[in-house]
Design a protein around this motif. Structure first.
Motif, PDB file in Angstrom:
ATOM      1  N   ASN A  39       0.855  -1.170   0.000  1.00  0.00           N
ATOM      2  CA  ASN A  39       0.000   0.000   0.000  1.00  0.00           C
ATOM      3  C   ASN A  39       0.898   1.229   0.000  1.00  0.00           C
ATOM      4  O   ASN A  39       1.678   1.434   0.928  1.00  0.00           O
ATOM      5  CB  ASN A  39      -0.891  -0.012   1.248  1.00  0.00           C
ATOM      6  CG  ASN A  39      -1.862   1.149   1.233  1.00  0.00           C
ATOM      7  OD1 ASN A  39      -1.859   1.957   0.318  1.00  0.00           O
ATOM      8  ND2 ASN A  39      -2.700   1.224   2.258  1.00  0.00           N
TER       9      ASN A  39
ATOM     10  N   ALA B 122      -3.748   5.424   3.648  1.00  0.00           N
ATOM     11  CA  ALA B 122      -5.087   4.883   3.879  1.00  0.00           C
ATOM     12  C   ALA B 122      -5.137   3.446   3.350  1.00  0.00           C
ATOM     13  O   ALA B 122      -4.566   3.157   2.296  1.00  0.00           O
ATOM     14  CB  ALA B 122      -6.114   5.728   3.156  1.00  0.00           C
TER      15      ALA B 122
ATOM     16  N   THR C  67      -7.397   1.984   1.947  1.00  0.00           N
ATOM     17  CA  THR C  67      -8.138   1.911   0.688  1.00  0.00           C
ATOM     18  C   THR C  67      -7.339   2.481  -0.474  1.00  0.00           C
ATOM     19  O   THR C  67      -7.818   2.543  -1.586  1.00  0.00           O
ATOM     20  CB  THR C  67      -9.440   2.717   0.809  1.00  0.00           C
ATOM     21  OG1 THR C  67      -9.098   3.983   1.365  1.00  0.00           O
ATOM     22  CG2 THR C  67     -10.444   2.022   1.669  1.00  0.00           C
ATOM     23  N   GLY C  68      -6.112   2.941  -0.162  1.00  0.00           N
ATOM     24  CA  GLY C  68      -5.325   3.647  -1.173  1.00  0.00           C
ATOM     25  C   GLY C  68      -4.866   2.755  -2.312  1.00  0.00           C
ATOM     26  O   GLY C  68      -5.224   1.578  -2.414  1.00  0.00           O
TER      27      GLY C  68
ATOM     28  N   GLU D 103     -12.642  -0.460   6.576  1.00  0.00           N
ATOM     29  CA  GLU D 103     -11.567   0.347   5.984  1.00  0.00           C
ATOM     30  C   GLU D 103     -12.139   1.470   5.122  1.00  0.00           C
ATOM     31  O   GLU D 103     -11.707   2.611   5.194  1.00  0.00           O
ATOM     32  CB  GLU D 103     -10.680  -0.528   5.076  1.00  0.00           C
ATOM     33  CG  GLU D 103      -9.671  -1.362   5.810  1.00  0.00           C
ATOM     34  CD  GLU D 103      -8.894  -2.261   4.855  1.00  0.00           C
ATOM     35  OE1 GLU D 103      -9.167  -2.181   3.628  1.00  0.00           O
ATOM     36  OE2 GLU D 103      -8.041  -3.027   5.317  1.00  0.00           O
TER      37      GLU D 103
ATOM     38  N   ASN E 122     -13.721   4.122   7.324  1.00  0.00           N
ATOM     39  CA  ASN E 122     -12.730   4.938   8.023  1.00  0.00           C
ATOM     40  C   ASN E 122     -12.060   5.918   7.082  1.00  0.00           C
ATOM     41  O   ASN E 122     -11.749   7.045   7.470  1.00  0.00           O
ATOM     42  CB  ASN E 122     -11.667   4.039   8.658  1.00  0.00           C
ATOM     43  CG  ASN E 122     -12.201   3.362   9.901  1.00  0.00           C
ATOM     44  OD1 ASN E 122     -13.236   3.775  10.423  1.00  0.00           O
ATOM     45  ND2 ASN E 122     -11.534   2.321  10.360  1.00  0.00           N
ATOM     46  N   ALA E 123     -11.810   5.454   5.850  1.00  0.00           N
ATOM     47  CA  ALA E 123     -11.141   6.336   4.898  1.00  0.00           C
ATOM     48  C   ALA E 123     -11.947   7.611   4.708  1.00  0.00           C
ATOM     49  O   ALA E 123     -11.402   8.705   4.676  1.00  0.00           O
ATOM     50  CB  ALA E 123     -10.963   5.626   3.562  1.00  0.00           C
TER      51      ALA E 123
ATOM     52  N   GLY F 210     -10.901  10.964   6.972  1.00  0.00           N
ATOM     53  CA  GLY F 210     -10.372  12.002   6.098  1.00  0.00           C
ATOM     54  C   GLY F 210     -11.358  13.126   5.942  1.00  0.00           C
ATOM     55  O   GLY F 210     -11.420  14.050   6.759  1.00  0.00           O
TER      56      GLY F 210
END
Lengths: 252, 832
Positions: free
Chosen positions: B64, B68, B70-71, B250, B253-254, B258
């Motif tokens: 990653n 994040a 999810t990035g 996830e 939360n992202a 953010g």
């Protein structure tokens, strides 16, 4: 009708009604009266007789229910609020019992206030004369809060005189003063009539104050009951006692 | 005693309308912000729950390169899919391919949705696929696609239409189906174009042996945890498995950590300002009403009330006011949240919102804040009331008018001086943020304390332009009440101050960006992606443009995520030699392959020099060591890290350019060049072509859209301040009834009275505005320099507008009180 023509102000059939129906109160009831120019008239009467109402109506502070009021030859009922305001400013002077002055302005500014409001330049010589007459020379830059009650009332008298009004209305001007300062104010008013040719109408319930006037008009229950020329404290007091006895007799 | 307090409150209810409104608005804003935050949180949760409802596990690249979860992640070997399918307990496993894909609308132009524009494969298992076809059918051939409904509507596409997807190469497609995401027309503002698996492999992944991930559904009886445990056993290095639940967490939360956190902080900051401004206004109102009632308080004391009882009566009053206004405010907040939702949607921010979510916490926090604020504002006046000596009842004095203490002048002066010294020190010491911040706080506090001291001379000075006798009277009245003037003005001062400060900061940031871009960029035209988030265009565009006869040079620039020395950063990639013809790259102009250029800011921050070796982790999991080959000026289009294109391409299967910098041949006019470039860019879905000046302006104006939002929010603070001024004026008119009546009796017209009150209001408003400009500009000077590294710009035009708005606020605030003053009944006033 020479008498009427020389009147500074007059009321014809003046009636003021408060409330309606059962609660109707006639504060003044069909009063016809003229206040002669160059004279000092006292309006007398017990509390609730309609003295203040009459004065307020003649001075254009309040409006009549019926009848007419003239200041000079101007009929007040036909005037708009603005015209009334201008009339008050230019032709009428006021002295109230209390709260005569704006606290933010000093004595001199209070005296010239009506002129300032009208946007006219004060006549310096006249103002000086008035100030000297009421004896305020050294107090001109003081704020009302820094003056005694008597001094404040003298400023109020000076203000009333400043614009050389056609007529001055004084509503219990000595009501809040002790007898000595009260006498001073009344003397000034007397002098304004005698020396400056001013017309003054004074509402009072004090026979001693009324004695300074050229004539005393007696009001009771909203009507003119009597008129005494050259009143003295004695004659005024006698009249008032008589009225009271009569009123009580009637109500009995 | 409580009963007396309540009776008093009821008797004075008209005078408390202003205070009520101030608390109400502040609490409504606060509650609205909280409700909106909760609502968005809930709908985002629902969204992700829906997205992964049928997914029990997901296999993906373990690398990653963003912070994040999810990035961006690299692709994994497609062989993993078969390995996963063989794991016992796996019911279905489908490869997932996802990448960027800009769909073109009916008009052939890019459909400008607000979120990322994505393309991928249509999952055949309806339980793994969060989308479902509502019109048409799933794709069967390589060039058939399903489009999410919101995107289709925006692009006016219907089933059967022929269009194209840029991935970023142009792929002609036929729309065969319209899909919805759960109950919504799309996943937030994201556009989604789904090919068949083969189509996605061909056009999006562009290789048959790499996929983005694998979505897995468990057989009945196998838990998500158990499934993931079993999958881990067969996965090759560089891949990982997570449960569907973890995936949805996830995703949530992202968004919440953010955007939502920022959004909330932003709204709460404004609620705070609104409440602060409200507090100042309420305080002034209480101070005046309490002063007006000093005889009443004294009478209570004279007939046997204790100090504590008088104190309690005022506090009870504040409590009742605060409580009713706050409760009303919570309801107002619901309306406000709904309104904000509309405003943000209208302004273009697509917020996933469902029904409003009102929690106990929201109600408790909002009501508590309202009550506490009201109590705080009445505390000082209450204590003052309780100190009234009983004998005051007998005095024939007006409400006392305490002067301004020396201590205030000295303390306020010292605070302000210290603040100014700190601000100057900050600038002298090379723009230190800490000193500037401390100086700003001291300055603001000092000026608020100094308010009443400055009010008298300032009022006299500001009143000078007011004409005539009414102007003079207005001047006098304000001079008489320095504390009230300052009290009413302070609220406006804070509001205007914040507006000014932000305006100055934004202007400075703009100027700073503009200067940097203008300094470093020497080209004539620029092609950008316009509004697309994370999108780009085919890198071949730069080549096409370079071949135009009007063009001397063109260089494409792409960006992507990577980890450098462990930190997640954005890296720009380009051909350095081509780039250097238009961009001042300093010592990085001749960047050799295998080398990396960094901005001077970054180099200084990490102590890197030419030759420093850096470890770069790419999204595909590859780790390479690149040495620093040069440094350049920060703030330009190349950002902080620049890499030769060749080095980047080795690790990115779907490279896209986001910018093409173009220099025209000598003698070619900008208009002519722009026309040629626009024509060349047309096959690439017509990305934005801008002239140098436009581009520089656009780079700088990113700050502006945010500023608009800030202005909208702050307008509320100004409205509350306005209420405060109006309230103070109303009370003052009420209090001066006799004075006004006397003025009327001796000949002031209604117009003169109105003009006097307007004059007073104008003096207060201009005083507050001037102070606000002061507390905005002075700290703004140091803060802007500290934030931008030495740039300070004063947007004169905007400041003039702010000043005019401030003064207008004064005129507006005076409307009602002036009318009431003009209507004052003379008789009641003089014959009282």
């Amino acid at each position: 009708m020479t008498g009427e023509r020389s009147a500074a102000a007059r009321a014809v059939g003046a009636t003021k009604v408060y409330g309606s129906g059962a609660a109707e109160v006639r504060a003044i009831d069909d009063v016809t009266i003229a206040f002669d120019a160059g004279r000092f008239t006292a309006i007398m009467g017990p509390s609730g007789a309609g003295k203040s109402t009459l004065m307020h109506c003649v001075a254009g502070l309040d409006t009549l229910s019926s009848g007419q009021v003239f200041v000079g030859d101007v009929e007040l009922g036909s005037l708009s609020d603005r015209q009334l305001t201008v009339l008050r400013r230019e032709r009428i002077g006021f002295v109230f019992q209390s709260f005569n002055l704006l606290p933010a302005l000093d004595a001199e500014e209070n005296i010239t206030l009506p002129l300032t409001l009208a946007g006219t330049r004060p006549d310096r010589a006249w103002i000086d004369a008035v100030v000297t007459t009421v004896g305020l020379g050294d107090r001109l830059s003081h704020r009302p809060a820094e003056l005694s009650g008597g001094q404040r009332q003298r400023v109020a008298v000076a203000r009333a005189l400043a614009s050389r009004p056609q007529i001055i209305f004084a509503d219990e001007p000595t009501g809040n003063l002790d007898s000595r300062t009260g006498a001073e104010i009344l003397t000034f008013l007397r002098e304004a009539v005698d020396e400056l040719g001013q017309t003054i109408v004074m509402v009072t319930h004090d026979p001693v104050a009324a004695a300074y006037a050229d004539a005393a008009v007696f009001l009771a229950d909203g009507r003119v009951r009597d008129r005494v020329e050259g009143p003295t404290a004695r004659t005024v007091l006698d009249r008032m006692s008589a009225f009271e006895a009569e009123t009580m007799g009637r109500s009995r | 005693m409580t009963r007396i307090a309540l009776k008093g409150l009821w008797a004075r209810r008209r005078r408390l309308v202003g205070s009520f409104a101030a608390v109400f608005l502040g609490v409504a804003f606060l509650a609205g912000a909280l409700v909106l935050g909760d609502t968005m949180n809930a709908s985002i949760g629902r969204f992700f729950g829906q997205a992964y409802a049928g997914t029990d596990a997901s296999v993906r690249g373990a690398t990653n390169v963003s912070d994040a979860p999810t990035g961006e992640r690299g692709t994994i070997d497609a062989g993993v899919v078969d390995r996963v399918r063989r794991v016992p307990g796996v019911a279905t496993a489908e490869p997932v391919i996802s990448g960027s894909g800009q769909l073109l609308g009916r008009d052939g132009r890019a459909i400008a949705v607000l979120g990322p524009r994505t393309a991928g494969n249509w999952l055949t298992d309806p339980r793994l696929n969060p989308y479902h076809v509502v019109q048409g059918r799933a794709p069967r051939a390589d060039d058939e696609v399903v489009v999410n409904r919101a995107t289709a509507i925006k692009g006016r596409l219907r089933v059967g239409d022929l269009t194209a997807v840029l991935t970023p190469q142009r792929v002609p497609v036929r729309v065969v189906g319209i899909a919805r995401f759960g109950d919504e027309d799309g996943f937030g503002g994201t556009s989604f174009t789904a090919f068949t698996l083969a189509g996605a492999r061909r056009y999006v992944a562009r290789t048959p042996d790499r996929v983005s991930g694998v979505s897995v559904r468990a057989a009945s009886g196998v838990s998500q945890g158990e499934l993931v445990r079993r999958l881990r056993g067969v996965l090759p290095a560089g891949t990982e498995a997570v449960t569907g639940r973890a995936l949805s967490r996830e995703g949530m939360n992202a968004v919440t950590k953010g955007f939502l956190t920022m959004f909330r902080a932003f709204l709460l900051a404004f609620a705070g300002i609104a409440l602060l401004v409200g507090t100042l206004g309420i305080h002034n109102t209480f101070a005046i009403t309490v002063a007006q009632r000093s005889r009443e308080s004294a009478l209570l004391r004279a007939v046997g009330a204790s100090r504590r009882q008088v104190l309690a009566s005022v506090i009870t009053e504040a409590l009742v006011l605060g409580l009713t206004a706050s409760v009303a405010g919570v309801f107002g907040g619901l309306g406000f949240a709904a309104l904000l939702e509309e405003v943000f949607t209208a302004m273009g921010a697509a917020l996933p919102v469902g029904g409003l979510v009102v929690t106990t916490v929201t109600v408790a926090v909002a009501v508590a804040a309202g009550v506490v604020v009201t109590l705080l504002s009445c505390l000082l006046p209450a204590v003052r009331a309780s100190r009234t000596p009983p004998v005051a009842a007998l005095r024939e004095t007006e409400a006392e008018r305490p002067g301004v203490s020396r201590g205030r002048a000295v303390g306020g002066g010292a605070l302000t001086a210290a603040g100014v010294a700190l601000l100057a020190g900050s600038v002298a010491a090379g723009d230190s943020m800490a000193a500037a911040g401390a100086g700003a706080v001291a300055c603001v506090a000092g000026m608020v304390v100094l308010g009443p001291v400055a009010a008298r001379p300032a009022g006299a000075l500001l009143g000078v332009p007011l004409r005539g006798v009414t102007g003079a009277l207005a001047r006098r009245s304000t001079a008489r009440e320095p504390r009230r003037v300052a009290g009413a003005a302070t609220a406006l001062m804070v509001g205007i101050g914040v507006v000014t400060l932000l305006t100055v900061l934004a202007a400075s940031a703009r100027t700073s960006v503009r200067d940097t871009v203008a300094r470093s960029f020497g080209g004539d035209l620029v092609i950008t992606t316009g509004s697309s988030i994370g999108g780009g265009f085919d890198p071949r565009l730069a080549g096409d443009v370079a071949r135009l006869p009007q063009v001397r040079a063109a260089a494409g620039l792409g960006t992507g995520g990577a980890r450098i020395d462990g930190r997640a950063v954005r890296v720009a990639y380009a051909d350095p030699a081509a780039l250097a013809r238009m961009l001042d790259l300093g010592s990085a102009a001749s960047l050799a392959p295998g080398r990396l250029a960094v901005s001077r800011t970054v180099a200084r921050a990490h102590g890197w020099r030419t030759g420093t070796p850096l470890t770069v982790l790419f999204a595909d999991g590859a780790r390479r060591t690149l040495t620093v080959g040069g440094t350049y000026e920060p703030g330009g289009p190349a950002g902080d890290y620049l890499m030769p294109r060749a080095d980047w391409l080795a690790h990115d299967p779907q490279p896209q350019d986001t910018t093409v910098l173009i220099a025209l041949r000598p003698g070619v006019g900008t208009t002519e060049g722009e026309r040629a470039v626009t024509t060349a860019a047309r096959p690439y879905a017509a990305p934005d072509v801008r002239t140098r000046a436009d581009y520089v302006e656009a780079q700088a104006s990113g700050v502006n859209s945010l500023l608009t939002l800030v202005y909208v929010m702050l307008a509320l603070a100004i409205v509350i301040a306005l209420l405060g001024i109006a309230n103070t004026l109303s009370l003052s008119v009420h209090e001066r009834a006799r004075e006004l009546g006397l003025l009327r009796a001796v000949g002031a017209t209604r117009g003169q009275i109105r003009s006097m009150i307007r004059g007073e209001s104008l003096i207060v408003a201009v005083f507050g505005t001037a102070g606000g400009l002061g507390i905005g500009l002075l700290p703004g000077w140091a803060l802007a320099r500290a934030a931008t590294g030495g740039t300070f710009a004063v947007p004169a035009g905007r400041l003039v507008v702010i000043a005019v708005i401030g003064a207008l606020a004064g005129v507006l605030a005076a409307l009602r009180p002036a009318r009431r003053a003009g209507r004052m009944d003379i008789l009641r006033a003089v014959a009282e």
